[in-house]
Structure formats: C-alpha cells, structure tokens
Design a protein around this motif. Structure first.
Motif, mmCIF file in Angstrom:
data_model
loop_
_atom_site.group_PDB
_atom_site.id
_atom_site.type_symbol
_atom_site.label_atom_id
_atom_site.label_comp_id
_atom_site.label_asym_id
_atom_site.label_seq_id
_atom_site.Cartn_x
_atom_site.Cartn_y
_atom_site.Cartn_z
ATOM 1 N N ASN A 130 0.817 -1.226 0.000
ATOM 2 C CA ASN A 130 0.000 0.000 0.000
ATOM 3 C C ASN A 130 0.843 1.264 0.000
ATOM 4 O OD1 ASN A 130 1.019 0.077 2.595
ATOM 5 N ND2 ASN A 130 -0.940 -0.239 3.613
ATOM 6 N N GLY A 131 2.165 1.110 -0.102
ATOM 7 C CA GLY A 131 3.052 2.258 -0.169
ATOM 8 C C GLY A 131 3.589 2.715 1.169
ATOM 9 N N GLU A 132 3.005 2.236 2.285
ATOM 10 C CA GLU A 132 3.483 2.627 3.603
ATOM 11 C C GLU A 132 4.693 1.780 3.999
ATOM 12 O OE1 GLU A 132 0.356 2.470 6.421
ATOM 13 O OE2 GLU A 132 -0.918 3.917 5.362
ATOM 14 N N ALA A 133 5.468 2.315 4.920
ATOM 15 C CA ALA A 133 6.670 1.617 5.365
ATOM 16 C C ALA A 133 6.542 1.227 6.830
ATOM 17 C CB ALA A 133 7.901 2.499 5.165
ATOM 18 N N VAL A 134 7.171 0.099 7.186
ATOM 19 C CA VAL A 134 7.278 -0.316 8.577
ATOM 20 C C VAL A 134 8.725 -0.678 8.848
ATOM 21 C CG1 VAL A 134 4.905 -1.143 8.774
ATOM 22 C CG2 VAL A 134 6.691 -2.715 8.001
ATOM 23 N N ALA A 135 9.098 -0.717 10.124
ATOM 24 C CA ALA A 135 10.428 -1.155 10.533
ATOM 25 C C ALA A 135 10.303 -2.520 11.185
ATOM 26 C CB ALA A 135 11.047 -0.159 11.503
ATOM 27 N N VAL A 136 11.166 -3.438 10.800
ATOM 28 C CA VAL A 136 11.112 -4.816 11.301
ATOM 29 C C VAL A 136 12.419 -5.125 12.015
ATOM 30 C CG1 VAL A 136 10.799 -7.238 10.725
ATOM 31 C CG2 VAL A 136 9.634 -5.480 9.383
ATOM 32 N N LYS A 137 12.329 -5.521 13.299
ATOM 33 C CA LYS A 137 13.513 -5.916 14.054
ATOM 34 C C LYS A 137 13.572 -7.441 14.086
ATOM 35 C CE LYS A 137 14.590 -4.065 18.100
ATOM 36 N NZ LYS A 137 14.566 -3.831 19.563
ATOM 37 N N LYS A 138 14.645 -7.979 13.592
ATOM 38 C CA LYS A 138 14.893 -9.425 13.645
ATOM 39 C C LYS A 138 15.888 -9.666 14.771
ATOM 40 C CE LYS A 138 16.552 -13.342 10.892
ATOM 41 N NZ LYS A 138 17.180 -13.747 9.606
ATOM 42 N N LEU A 139 15.440 -10.355 15.831
ATOM 43 C CA LEU A 139 16.260 -10.512 17.020
ATOM 44 C C LEU A 139 17.350 -11.541 16.798
ATOM 45 C CD1 LEU A 139 13.550 -10.425 19.805
ATOM 46 C CD2 LEU A 139 14.967 -8.569 18.974
ATOM 47 N N TRP A 140 18.513 -11.282 17.429
ATOM 48 C CA TRP A 140 19.623 -12.242 17.370
ATOM 49 C C TRP A 140 19.239 -13.548 18.069
ATOM 50 C CZ3 TRP A 140 22.852 -10.363 14.052
ATOM 51 C CH2 TRP A 140 23.214 -9.027 14.054
ATOM 52 N N ARG A 141 19.860 -14.617 17.637
ATOM 53 C CA ARG A 141 19.703 -15.876 18.367
ATOM 54 C C ARG A 141 20.671 -15.875 19.541
ATOM 55 N NH1 ARG A 141 19.718 -17.742 12.950
ATOM 56 N NH2 ARG A 141 17.720 -18.608 12.314
ATOM 57 N N GLY A 142 20.150 -16.147 20.755
ATOM 58 C CA GLY A 142 21.005 -16.222 21.928
ATOM 59 C C GLY A 142 21.513 -14.868 22.353
ATOM 60 N N VAL A 143 22.698 -14.840 22.935
ATOM 61 C CA VAL A 143 23.271 -13.630 23.517
ATOM 62 C C VAL A 143 24.387 -13.141 22.632
ATOM 63 C CG1 VAL A 143 24.549 -12.730 25.479
ATOM 64 C CG2 VAL A 143 22.687 -14.330 25.854
ATOM 65 N N LYS A 144 24.355 -11.804 22.371
ATOM 66 C CA LYS A 144 25.392 -11.201 21.546
ATOM 67 C C LYS A 144 26.175 -10.223 22.395
ATOM 68 C CE LYS A 144 25.959 -8.561 17.262
ATOM 69 N NZ LYS A 144 26.765 -9.465 16.532
ATOM 70 N N LYS A 145 27.485 -10.324 22.356
ATOM 71 C CA LYS A 145 28.307 -9.439 23.187
ATOM 72 C C LYS A 145 28.222 -8.027 22.644
ATOM 73 C CE LYS A 145 29.910 -12.890 25.618
ATOM 74 N NZ LYS A 145 29.490 -13.075 26.967
ATOM 75 N N GLY A 146 28.294 -7.046 23.554
ATOM 76 C CA GLY A 146 28.243 -5.642 23.160
ATOM 77 C C GLY A 146 28.247 -4.774 24.384
ATOM 78 N N CYS A 147 27.646 -3.622 24.268
ATOM 79 C CA CYS A 147 27.553 -2.717 25.409
ATOM 80 C C CYS A 147 26.110 -2.574 25.828
ATOM 81 C CB CYS A 147 28.158 -1.354 25.060
ATOM 82 S SG CYS A 147 28.683 -0.431 26.498
ATOM 83 N N GLY A 148 25.329 -3.604 25.590
ATOM 84 C CA GLY A 148 23.917 -3.522 25.937
ATOM 85 C C GLY A 148 23.669 -3.662 27.412
ATOM 86 N N SER A 149 24.330 -4.607 28.094
ATOM 87 C CA SER A 149 24.213 -4.729 29.544
ATOM 88 C C SER A 149 25.513 -5.291 30.061
ATOM 89 C CB SER A 149 23.035 -5.641 29.902
ATOM 90 O OG SER A 149 23.247 -6.927 29.371
ATOM 91 N N ILE A 150 25.664 -5.317 31.372
ATOM 92 C CA ILE A 150 26.932 -5.729 31.953
ATOM 93 C C ILE A 150 26.725 -6.947 32.830
ATOM 94 C CG2 ILE A 150 28.811 -5.017 33.465
ATOM 95 C CD1 ILE A 150 28.366 -2.185 32.539
ATOM 96 N N ASP A 151 27.422 -8.015 32.494
ATOM 97 C CA ASP A 151 27.384 -9.239 33.300
ATOM 98 C C ASP A 151 28.269 -9.018 34.526
ATOM 99 O OD1 ASP A 151 28.000 -11.800 34.363
ATOM 100 O OD2 ASP A 151 27.258 -12.693 32.507
#
Length: 1006
Positions: free
Chosen positions: A710-731
């Motif tokens: 219909n011409g409109e746009a959406v954003a789609v988030k595809k989640l990672w499988r399992g845990v991905k290292k980064g600066c998202g949270s601190i173990d």
C-alpha cells in the motif's frame, strides 16, 4: 490428655468467633457502604486516600469524596479527583441506585471503559479526564438516559465515534480533548440537540471536513475543534449557532473564505481561526458581533483592507498578523474603549496610525511591524500608562520620538528599527526603568546617549546601530549592570571608550565598529569574562592590543581591523578559540605567534607591513619552499585512493555472496500476534527481509525497512539468536557487557509495547515468531534515531527548536512509563539511539528489550542480576547496587539532554578518563558555559539552552534522591521554553518573528 483439651477448646473458640461477628459494628453499614468497600478493594490506593472508608461506620456519608442525600442517606455523589488511585473503572458503582455524580479526574484509571457502564441509570455527571483509559468509546454510553456531562479529556482512547453517540438524550457537555481518536468527526453529532459544549481538540483525526450538521446544535455555546486535521471550507451552517460564545477552529488546514454567516453569531465573544489557509477578505457585517472581544485570524492568507466596522467593536484583542491585508488602518480603531492588544504585523497596511491611538483605551501591546505605514508615532500611545511593548520595525515612520513616551514607565520592550525616524531621543527615554530591549537600528537619529541611561536598571539589549548618533559614550553606561549587548556600530561617536565599560561583567557583545572613536583600548578588559563578540573595527584606536584579551575564555569573534594599533600581536590570543579574527590594516609589527603563522590567517593580518611570519605577503622570499611537498602529497593521495577502491570491491563481493545465502527464510509455521488493526500480512514482511533493506544493527538484532504494497513503510527488528556481546548490559560475574537474551528481549518488548498507547512511545504493530526466529514490526521513523542524526553530517537539521521539541517529547514518553502506567515501567536503556524521529522530528521512545515493571507494592528499588543499559548512560548507583528504579532512567535521560545541548557523544577519547557529564562540569568550571554548548546552535536561544542544560545536570546528579521525577522534568522543560514563548508569541502556540530579527538583534535574545 492433650487430645481431650483440644476437643474442649474448639467449641469455645467457635462460639467466641460467632459472638464477635454478630456484635461487630460492620454489620450495621448500609448496602451503599458495602458496595463502596468492594470498590475500594478493587482499586490501588498508594497514598491511602480512601483510609477514611471504615467498615465500622454505620454510613459512608462522611467518607472522603462521598456525598449523600440528606433525606434517604443514599450515596448521590463520588468525587475522588486527584487521589492517585488506580485500576479499571469499578462498575460496582452502578449498583448505587441514586448515584448521579462521578468525578475521577487525574487518577490512574486504566483499561477500557466497560460496556456495562450503561447500568448506571441515574448518572448525570461522568468525569474520567486525565487518566489512562485505552480502547474505543463504548456504544453503551449513549444508553445513559440522564447523562448531561461527559469528560474523557487526556486519555488514550482511540478509534472512531460509535454510531450510537447521535442518540444522547440530555447530553450538554462532550469533551474528548487530547486523545488518540483517528476517525473523522461524524455528522450524527449534530443530532445531540441538547449540547452546550463540544470540545474535540488535539486528536489525530483523519483529514475530514467540519460536518455542516453541527449547525443544528442551536444550544451550543462552546465549539472547540483546535488541531483536528480539518480540511475544506468552514460551513455556512455554523452561522445558525446563535448562542455560541466561543468558536475555535485554529491549527487546522481550512481553506476558502471566512463565511459571511459567522457575522450572525450575535452572542460570540471570541473567534479564533489562526494558523489555517483561509483566503479572501474579512466578511462584511462584523459590526453585528456586538459582544466580540477577541478576533484572531492570524497566520492565514487573507487579503484586502481591515473593515472599519471591525475597529468599531468593543474589542480587547485584535490579531491579524501574517496575512496580506492592505490599505490604511481605520481611524476608528482608536475609539475602541477596551482595546489592550493590537497586533497587525506582516501585512501590507499603508497610511498613518490614528493620531489618538491609545488615548481612549488601555493599550498594552502594539505590534504593527513589517507593513508600509508612514507618518509620525502617535503621541497618545501611553496615555493610560499601560503600554508595555512598542514594536514598529520595518515601516516608513518618520519624525521624532514623542517626548511624552519618555514618561511611559510601563514600557519594557521597544523596537523602532528600520524606519525613517530622526532627531534626538528624549533624555528620559534612555533611562526608562523597566525596558530590557531598546532597538533603534537603521534610522536617522542624532544627538548623544543621555546620562539618564544610568537609571535603566533592567536594560539588557541596547541596539542603536546605523544612525547618526554623535559625541562621546557617557561614563554612566558602565552603571547599567544588566547590559548584555551594546551594538552602536556605524554612527558618529567620537572620543575614547569610557573606562567604566570594563565594569559590565555581564556584557556578551560589544560592537562599536564604524565610528570615530580614538585613544587606547581600556585597561582591565580582562574583567569582561562573558564577552563573546568584540568588534571595534573601522575606528581610530591607537596603542597596543591589551594582553588581557587572551584571558576572555568565551570570546569567539575579535575584529580590531582598520585602526592605528601598534606593537605586536599578543601571544595570549593563541589561548582563544576564535571563529573570527581580524587585525588587518593596523600598524602592528614583530613576529606572529606560531598558531597564527599559517596561510589560513592571511586575511587576518594583511595591511600590517611590520608583521613578519611564514604567511605569503608578510615576509617576501619564504614562499618557494612550500610548493616542494605538494607533488609528493598529491601522488600519495592517488595511490591510497586506488588501494581503497580495490579492497572495497573485494569486500563488497564477499558480503554480497553471504547476503544471498542469508535471504532464504522459511515462511511456513509463522505465528502472527497483532496489537493494532493491520493492513498487511506476515508474508509481505518476510518477502522483504533482504540485506539490502537493513537500516540498522544493534545489540539485540538487525532492523529492516519494509515498504508494503500500500506504499506505507514499517520497521522490522529481527532478534539475534542467543546472547550477543556488546555494550547492551553488563554481566556482573564476568565484568563484561552483553545484550539481553533472545527470548527475554522479545518477551519484554511484546509485554511492554503491546499494552502501551502513547504518542511518544513507538507503536508496535505486531510480532511474528517461529521456533528459531522472532520478528517485531514497528511504525517506521523516517528520520531514524536521534543519536545517528545528531552525530552525523546532517546534524545541521537539528536546530534548537527541533532539539527542544525532541527533548520534551522524549520526557513525556518516559513520564508516561513512570507515572501513568500501572504498575510503572522502567526502560533501563534510555539513550539517544533509542529515541526515534518521525517525519516532523517528533520523538518516540523505543527498544524495550530490557524494560522492567516496577513492583509498587514493594518498597525500594528492584534488584537485577545484570546491569542493562549502554555505556555512558548508566547511572552510577546502578553499577554498584544492582538496584533499578525510575531514577536510573532519569539519569540516562539527563545524559541525552547533555548530548543534545553539547552535540557531543556520551563517551569520547577526547574526554580522557571522563565521560560527557564530567567533561561538561569541568568545562563549565574552567572555561564557561559557551564552550559547552554546540556551536551549531543559534545564540538567540541561549537563555533557553542554559536552562535546559541545568535540567540535564540536575537529572545526572550522583545521588538518586536529588534527581527530579520525570513528571517534574516535563514541567521544568515546559517552563524553560515558556519564557521564550511568552516573549516570542502573541498567543499560545503562535510564533512572532519580530522577537528574533536577524540583522537587528544580531542573534541575541530579544
């Protein structure tokens, strides 16, 4: 033995229980009271507002908020407004047979309005405004036969009007302001013949016309349809509303003429049509509106002249600015005895102002700027002693400033610039005690600045450039302690600078270029610590440049060119961070300081034959060596470019092959869960999950842009499988950063966003899941994230008004999570990359993958096993105590505020071991506030930016107890912007361009 004793005691205990039960006073409570106790049990009451509801009382008539019929003792009214109670609407109230009044204003009533509310047969007044109601309007509301008052303002009610709403029998007030209604205003509302007030303002309706059937509401007194996405013309039928006193159709997209039928609204007191696209002339017959006090048709495309009959009305406020009116201003406008506000700027009006304007009316605000007016300034403007603002810029007024205006002590803002005024300024005019802005720029005024300027205690901005003022600057000017800007360029001032000028420690701009000033520059100039612009060019100054100028830490504009200055260039000038340096055409000599000995500064020093350095033209013979390295440098650049091209092609080929392999997604066995009415299927989404459509990558997954059929746009988030290292949270155990687990992040997003309906929270359309893949489909934000836009080459799009709007939007979104959700929600990862921007730079808080619900039943903060959040945004106590509450979000929001004000990243190698907060605090202490602010921001908003900066620092206080609540933050931000809005607006929501005038105020706060 023990068994026998037990058998004897049990009957005795049971008998005691029966005696206590039947003798308990709670049994004497009447039936209405018992129902209210059940209502109390169904509501949350954190402030114990219902503590007086005691089951031991014989009647509920003395309970908080309860009123009863004096004869029968039955409950007739329940007023629990502003009691901070929560929970779904208690339909048990409908069992109170004589209950006619319910007021639950400003609470936390959530869920939907129940359809069985129609079982309250005697209900007359229902106020559920400022709550958390969602869902659609129930059709059963119209089945309340006695309902007269229905107020649902300030909720999250969505959808369209039910058809049954045309059947209300006695309804007099219908208010649905600030909801999420997205249909159109239906014609059947015109069937509610008893209506006296209809207020549907500030809803995101679909584009629609004003139903002509509203003209059938002959009892209507108030019609407010402000910002309702209205299109088309104003229907003639509104002229039949003879009892209407207030008509507000502002902030829409209405076109066409103002219908002549509106002149038949004989009872109308105010008409507001501003900010539309109306055309044509004002209709004749306005003299019929004998009760009209306010008429505002500003910011349209109206043409023609102002009819004389309009000015004969008892108007108090007449706003017609930003149209195309032309012709002369009717002299009869001066005869209006109640006129206190006259704003006609940006039209094409000609002729002279009425000579007796202000003589017979308590005139307070006059703005006739940007017209074609001629003739003198009327001497009677301040006859009643009330005039506060006199704005007449960009006309052709001539003659002198009337001498009696020098006695108008109520004046606080004067702008007479860009006219043909002449003569000397009356002595007392310089010393008016309340004037903070005096602008006389670009006229032919002559004479001297009066010594009475010492009495101008409130004067901040003195702008008198491009006139014929002469004589010396008075020593008394150093007594104007509040002076921030002195612009007196291109006049005929002579003599030395007054020594007292160094006492103006708040001075930010000193511009005296283009005069005949002489002598040396004053000693003690280093005391002007806030000086930002210093321009003495084109005078006859002599002597040396004071070394103290190098200690003016916030100075960024220095122009001393075209004088007779001698000596060397002070080496201390190298300490400054100057955007403009011009010392050309003087008599300077000696070696240039090393920092300035570059071709980049050639124009800054030309015309000084005694100066010497490596700049061509200063010392001849040093230029030949400079060209030898150019050929080598050019060849190196070409080799490097070729190498980058080859590596890039190989990398692109390898990536493209891996993308192709990743494209195949099994479309079978997908589960779709929708949270809004959808116009697409999951297969449309799956077909577009192509690497070419990736628009972002984060700690939790990839984000795709999907354009639907219909011409409109959406954003789609595809989640990672399992845990991905980064600066998202601190173990905590491993001491390293990590993102939320796949399932936890998905579940948190679904549980949080699936229930939320707020304009500043990103909308989650649906989720799609299979066994090994999870997708979240959001509304698409065309301008991406705030962080990406702020820290890229397009940051110039974010001027201060836009940044301020983004800050307020994000604050309101977080305030909704903290205070309006039951139970509250803590986001736990507030950062600029999680604030998304729509097409109009409206902000939405996004990414709820680590959000947590706060248990309000438990005191204190909630303990977490990992610290969620992003580097640079995490509150200090969070890292040490693992305790999470709303104060952690407020700290992170404060970092975002500082990010927007400074334009800097929260973590940057430039800070060394510091972060943005400590860098801001250190820089404020050592170099001043102007070195903290983003240089891209217009300095005319300086005051407002300072206030927002202070709010950001307050939010990032090391002690959580010192941080304000998000509800308080929203209020402080609104107050920070309110002062500028008051100064720049004739009415709430209206921007007056004459408060900031480029070239006249020179970017200062007016």
């Amino acid at each position: 033995m023990q068994k026998k004793s037990y058998e004897i005691k049990m009957p005795l205990l049971f008998l005691s229980f029966l005696l206590f039960t039947f003798s308990s006073p709670s049994l004497s409570l009447n039936q209405d009271g018992l129902y209210l106790l059940q209502v109390k049990a169904s509501l949350s009451d954190p402030d114990s507002a219902l503590s007086s509801w005691n089951p031991r009382d014989p009647t509920p008539c003395y309970w908080y908020g309860v009123s009863c019929d004096s004869a029968t003792g039955s409950v007739t009214s329940l007023d629990l407004s502003n009691a901070n109670i929560g929970g779904p609407f208690p339909t048990l109230l409908c069992r109170l047979q004589n209950l006619s009044f319910i007021n639950l204003f400003y609470n936390n009533i959530n869920d939907t309005i129940p359809s069985d509310i129609s079982t309250c047969p005697n209900l007359v007044h229902l106020d559920l405004s400022q709550n958390l109601l969602t869902g659609e309007l129930p059709h059963t509301l119209a089945d309340l036969p006695n309902l007269k008052y229905l107020d649902l303002t300030g909720n999250n009610i969505s959808g369209d009007f039910p058809l049954s709403f045309g059947r209300f029998q006695k309804l007099e007030v219908l208010s649905l302001v600030y909801n999420l209604l997205d249909g159109t205003i239906p014609a059947f509302l015109g069937n509610i013949s008893t209506l006296k007030m209809l207020n549907l303002s500030y809803n995101p309706f679909s584009p629609g016309r004003i139903p002509p059937e509203l003209g059938n509401l002959t009892n209507l007194e108030i019609l407010w349809l402000t910002e309702c996405n209205l299109v088309g013309e104003i229907p003639d039928s509104l002229g039949r509303l003879e009892k209407l006193t207030d008509l507000d159709l502002a902030l829409n997209n209405l076109v066409g003429n103002i219908p002549g039928s509106l002149t038949e609204l004989v009872s109308v007191v105010q008409i507001e049509l501003y900010n539309n696209s109306l055309t044509g002339v004002l209709p004749s017959g306005l003299s019929n509106l004998t009760k009209l006090r306010l008429f505002d048709a500003s910011m349209n495309q109206l043409t023609g002249t102002i009819p004389d009959e309009l000015t004969q009305l008892p108007l108090e406020s007449l706003n017609l600015y930003e149209n195309n009116f032309e012709g002369a201003l009717p002299s009869s406008i001066a005869d209006s005895p109640a006129l206190y506000e006259l704003r006609l700027f940006e039209n094409r009006l000609t002729g002279e102002l009425p000579v007796n304007l202000g003589k017979n009316s308590p005139l307070r605000w006059l703005d006739v700027s940007s017209n074609l007016f001629t003739g003198p300034i009327p001497p009677s403007l301040c006859e009643k002693g009330n005039l506060e603002e006199l704005l007449m810029i960009y006309n052709s007024f001539s003659g002198h400033v009337p001498s009696n205006l020098a006695e108008c002590r109520s004046l606080n803002r004067i702008r007479l610039g860009h006219n043909k005024l002449s003569g000397e300024i009356p002595e007392g005019f310089w010393g008016l005690p309340h004037v903070y802005l005096l602008e006389l720029v670009n006229n032919s005024f002559s004479g001297q600045i009066g010594k009475s300027i010492a009495k101008a205690a409130n004067l901040s901005l003195l702008i008198i450039s491009r006139n014929e003022f002469n004589g010396s600057l008075p020593e008394e000017i150093g007594l104007v302690d509040s002076l921030v800007q002195l612009s007196a360029s291109n006049n005929k001032f002579s003599g030395p600078l007054p020594k007292s000028i160094v006492k103006l420690d708040g001075l930010g701009i000193l511009d005296l270029h283009g005069n005949e000033l002489e002598g040396g520059l004053p000693s003690g100039i280093e005391s002007l610590k806030k000086l930002n612009e210093f321009n003495l060019a084109k005078n006859e100054f002599s002597g040396k440049i004071p070394d103290g100028i190098g200690s003016l830490s916030v100075l960024n504009y220095l122009d001393l060119s075209n004088n007779q200055l001698t000596g060397g260039v002070p080496f201390s000038l190298q300490h400054l961070k100057l955007n403009q340096l011009n010392l050309s055409n003087n008599l300077l000599s000696g070696e240039l300081p090393p920092l300035f000995d570059k071709e980049l500064y050639k124009n800054s020093f030309k015309g000084n034959p005694g100066l010497c350095g490596h700049i061509s033209g200063l010392c001849v013979g040093r230029d030949a060596d400079k060209h030898k390295g150019y050929v080598w440098l050019l060849g190196s650049i070409f080799v490097l470019a070729a190498l980058v091209l080859v590596v890039g092609v190989v990398w692109f080929y390898l990536k493209y092959r891996s993308y192709k392999k990743a494209r195949a997604i099994d479309k079978s066995k997908w589960t779709l869960m929708s949270f809004h009415k959808l116009g697409f299927s999951e297969y449309e989404i799956l077909d577009c999950l192509d690497e070419d459509n990736v628009i972002g990558r984060g700690s939790s997954g990839k984000v795709y842009k999907v354009v639907l059929s219909n011409g409109e746009a959406v954003a789609v988030k595809k989640l990672w499988r399992g845990v991905k290292k980064g600066c998202g949270s601190i173990d905590i155990e491993r001491g390293q950063a990590q993102a939320p687990a796949h399932d936890d992040g998905f579940q948190a997003e679904v549980e949080t966003l699936g229930k939320i309906r707020h304009k500043n929270i990103v909308k989650l359309w649906c989720s799609c899941t299979t066994r090994d893949c999870k997708l979240l489909v959001y509304e698409y934000m065309p301008n991406g994230s705030l962080g990406d836009l702020l820290h890229c080459s397009k940051s110039g799009l974010l001027d201060w008004p836009t940044r301020y709007k983004i800050i307020v939007d994000a604050a309101e979104g977080l305030s909704y999570l903290h205070h309006d959700c039951v139970p509250p929600i803590v986001h736990r990862d507030v950062k600029s990359n999680n604030i998304l921007l729509d097409r109009d730079f409206g902000a939405r808080v996004a990414d709820f993958g680590v959000a947590k619900v706060v248990d309000t039943a438990r005191k204190g903060a909630k303990s977490m096993s990992v610290i969620a959040g992003s580097c640079g945004y995490i509150a200090p106590e969070y890292a040490y105590t693992l305790s999470v509450n709303e104060k952690s979000d407020i700290y992170s929001f404060g970092v975002v505020v500082l990010e927007l004000v400074t334009g800097r990243l929260p973590i940057d190698p430039e800070y060394g071991e510091k972060d943005l907060i400590r860098w801001v605090c250190t820089t404020l202490d050592q170099r001043g506030v102007d070195h903290v602010l983003d240089s891209k921001l217009d300095p005319c908003f300086r005051d407002e930016i300072y206030k927002v900066l202070n709010i950001g620092l307050l939010c990032t206080s090391p002690l959580p107890v010192n941080r304000p609540s998000m509800r308080r933050v929203v209020k402080m931000l609104q107050e920070a912007g309110a002062e500028n809005q008051q100064k720049t607006a004739a009415k709430d929501g209206k921007f007056n361009p004459h408060y900031y005038e480029e070239g006249s105020d020179q970017g200062s706060v007016a």
